[in-house]
Design a protein around this motif. Structure first.
Motif, short mmCIF file in Angstrom:
data_model
loop_
_atom_site.label_atom_id
_atom_site.label_comp_id
_atom_site.label_asym_id
_atom_site.label_seq_id
_atom_site.Cartn_x
_atom_site.Cartn_y
_atom_site.Cartn_z
N ARG A 77 0.84 -1.21 0.00
CA ARG A 77 0.00 0.00 0.00
C ARG A 77 0.87 1.25 0.00
O ARG A 77 0.61 2.21 -0.72
N ALA A 78 1.93 1.25 0.80
CA ALA A 78 2.82 2.41 0.87
C ALA A 78 3.52 2.64 -0.47
O ALA A 78 3.57 3.77 -0.97
N ALA A 79 4.06 1.59 -1.05
CA ALA A 79 4.76 1.72 -2.33
C ALA A 79 3.80 2.17 -3.44
O ALA A 79 4.13 3.05 -4.24
N LEU A 80 2.61 1.57 -3.47
CA LEU A 80 1.63 1.94 -4.50
C LEU A 80 1.23 3.40 -4.39
O LEU A 80 1.16 4.12 -5.38
N ARG A 81 0.99 3.86 -3.16
CA ARG A 81 0.58 5.27 -2.99
C ARG A 81 1.70 6.21 -3.41
O ARG A 81 1.44 7.25 -4.02
#
Length: 163
Positions: free
Chosen positions: A37-41
């Motif tokens: 989620r962090a990388a995608l955001r």
């Protein structure tokens, strides 16, 4: 007589017996879904700003958990993002701060650490209690300040889960 007793205790029971060193340590590990989620955001925010980037999350030991790359991100962005994440986790500080420290006449030896990237775009991932969980790195976002903002957006997306 008391001095002899103390001397014998020190001689017979080395300092390691008195220390509180544990044979094992417990550490928190960032969940894969949260890392993704962090990388995608981070990728989404940089893409919205018109940059083709890579974003990577590593655990507290610098081991890669996830790396994502924009559809048109260059070949270099994934590896550079991973190395920024590794650097942020290894030094437990933003890579933009390390960039300043790596200037000649300061802690210039930082540039000789194998794998370290002292360019902006890497941030440590820290729990709300202050425990290091890993690092996030972004590359290809038009400069260290922009990349750090994208990495921060990735951290903001998971902030409520970093307890």
């Amino acid at each position: 007589m008391r001095r002899i007793s103390i001397f014998l205790c020190v001689l017979l029971f080395p300092a390691s017996v008195f220390s509180q060193s544990a044979a094992m340590h417990t550490v928190a590990v960032l969940d894969l879904q949260i890392a993704m989620r962090a990388a995608l955001r981070a990728v989404e925010v940089c893409t919205e700003a018109g940059h083709q980037v890579g974003a990577s999350v590593v655990d507290r030991f610098g081991v890669e958990q996830v790396t994502l790359r924009s559809n048109m991100g260059g070949a270099h962005v994934a590896e550079t993002a991973r190395r920024k994440a590794w650097t942020a986790a290894s030094f437990n500080m933003p890579t933009l701060d390390l960039d300043t420290l790596a200037e000649p006449g300061r802690a210039w030896g930082l540039v000789t650490v194998p794998g370290a990237v002292t360019l902006g775009g890497g941030l440590p991932i820290v729990s709300q209690s202050g425990e290091l969980l890993g690092g996030i790195g972004v590359a290809g976002g038009g400069g260290g300040d922009n990349e750090a903002q994208c990495a921060k957006a990735g951290l903001d997306a998971i902030a409520d889960q970093l307890k």
